[in-house]
Design a protein around this motif. Sequence first.
Motif, PDB file in Angstrom:
ATOM      1  N   SER A 174       0.840  -1.138  -0.093  1.00  0.00           N
ATOM      2  CA  SER A 174       0.028   0.154   0.022  1.00  0.00           C
ATOM      3  C   SER A 174       0.771   1.175   0.047  1.00  0.00           C
TER       4      SER A 174
ATOM      5  N   THR B 192      -3.721   0.299  -3.051  1.00  0.00           N
ATOM      6  CA  THR B 192      -3.169  -1.213  -2.333  1.00  0.00           C
ATOM      7  C   THR B 192      -3.326  -1.905  -3.594  1.00  0.00           C
TER       8      THR B 192
ATOM      9  N   THR C  11      -7.651   3.136   1.645  1.00  0.00           N
ATOM     10  CA  THR C  11      -7.534   2.646   0.295  1.00  0.00           C
ATOM     11  C   THR C  11      -8.479   3.317  -0.518  1.00  0.00           C
TER      12      THR C  11
END
Length: 101
Positions: free
Chosen positions: A7, A12, A41
């Motif tokens: 990430s 990610t 994310t």
Amino acid sequence: MRITSRSADGVTRLSLAGELDMSSTQLLHDQVTAALDGAHTRTLVIDAVELDFCDSSGIQALVVNHRRVTERGITFRLTNARGVTRRALQITGVLDALSGD
């Protein structure tokens, strides 16, 4: 199957290696859940460059996880599908939706 996760900057990347089939779909589900529960994310990339095989349960797992991710407003993108995996995704008509093309 082996999944590695990285990430950075809201992206990610889950890199899949081996076979995505009935015996490994739960691992994918768990890794996607971790990505959704983890850092901020904004984009989830499934990198299939080392994915050697994907059966119908694997395809279903990709589709289900695509839906889970996009329902949260997160971009989902499948990249680097090749060989028999790419062909299976094309035949079933899901490659374009999963890859964002």
